[in-house]
Design an enzyme around this catalytic site. Sequence first.
Site, PDB file in Angstrom:
ATOM      1  N   ALA A 157       0.875  -1.185   0.000  1.00  0.00           N
ATOM      2  CA  ALA A 157       0.000   0.000   0.000  1.00  0.00           C
ATOM      3  C   ALA A 157       0.902   1.222   0.000  1.00  0.00           C
ATOM      4  O   ALA A 157       1.925   1.240   0.692  1.00  0.00           O
ATOM      5  CB  ALA A 157      -0.875   0.014   1.249  1.00  0.00           C
ATOM      6  N   LYS A 158       0.513   2.218  -0.762  1.00  0.00           N
ATOM      7  CA  LYS A 158       1.281   3.479  -0.704  1.00  0.00           C
ATOM      8  C   LYS A 158       0.555   4.370   0.301  1.00  0.00           C
ATOM      9  O   LYS A 158      -0.280   5.199  -0.055  1.00  0.00           O
ATOM     10  CB  LYS A 158       1.358   4.105  -2.103  1.00  0.00           C
ATOM     11  CG  LYS A 158       2.370   5.239  -2.173  1.00  0.00           C
ATOM     12  CD  LYS A 158       2.677   5.594  -3.601  1.00  0.00           C
ATOM     13  CE  LYS A 158       3.485   6.878  -3.703  1.00  0.00           C
ATOM     14  NZ  LYS A 158       4.827   6.818  -3.129  1.00  0.00           N
TER      15      LYS A 158
END
Length: 305
Positions: A157-158
């Site tokens: 996940a960013k």
Amino acid sequence: MAMQYPEQIWFNGKIMPWRDATVHVMAHAIHYGSSVFEGIRAYDTPEGAAVFRLTDHLKRLYLSAKIYDLPIPYTLDELIQGTRDVIKANGLGKCYIRPVAFRGLGGFGLSADCPTDVAIAAWPMGEYLGHAVTETGIDAMVSSWQRFAPNTIPAGAKAGGNYLSGQLIAREARRLGFGEGIALASTGLLSEGAGENLFLVMNGELHTTPVSAALLNGITRNTIITLAKANGYTVVERDLPREYLYLCDELFMCGTAAEITPIKTVDGKPVGNGERGPITAQIQKLYFDLVQGRAPDPHGWRERV
Ligand code: PMP
């Protein structure tokens, strides 16, 4: 040097003056890192400004949000249009674009259902890791900080909170006089840079670390894999021990901000002959020709503003 702020920003559905896009100090994201974001570049091309892989970046934003159950109250088309609007509102061509979605004000518990605020900023940006470094390369070090272990903080996940790790790695490197830090995964195997994926060139092949090594599945990484394969290179995604940083023929980092940055030395040891290697230079040419509109775009990755 202080950042020159752009005049306009897209915030919660509208273009507004940059200075008016404020949030409350008790917004959830400020306390708990509950944001997801993207970093995207637009380039000047002969057909006008084009955002490189805008749709793919925004799709990754929704996937990052999905992991954290963060509802984004705008459609993909609305965020695509918002991106175009903010570039135009600031009269920009080549620029960096930062969409961010975060839990706002609405509760102090960790699992509070706060409303999601969404912003898209765009500003002019040159090379991320320093002047002319895409030609001259940087000196890198292996960080004393490792990346998160599997099933702790999802590296795929960013998300804002992940960048506490990135800050430790990047700030340690700068403090010690290096251009960037390279992190190991909790396994002790190579992971990635503070904000960049890694490619090692060995015997004419490209080797890159796998998504299981606590890294972000970079869009630039994917672009390079696609371009390299189309140009006859063998590309291998594999676990790599640290010493391959010292054994490889060429080494480069890649990311939207860092683009393709050669690494001249790691921990003071020269990579190859200590200069940008010929395969790195060829991959850079393929990449810059594509993003800047000098090469055909078979995947429709240059998205017009
Ligand atoms: N890893 C990390 C930790 C990053 O922050 C980035 C930049 N977003 C990358 C890799 C490269 O990703 P991309 O090519 O999608 O910009």
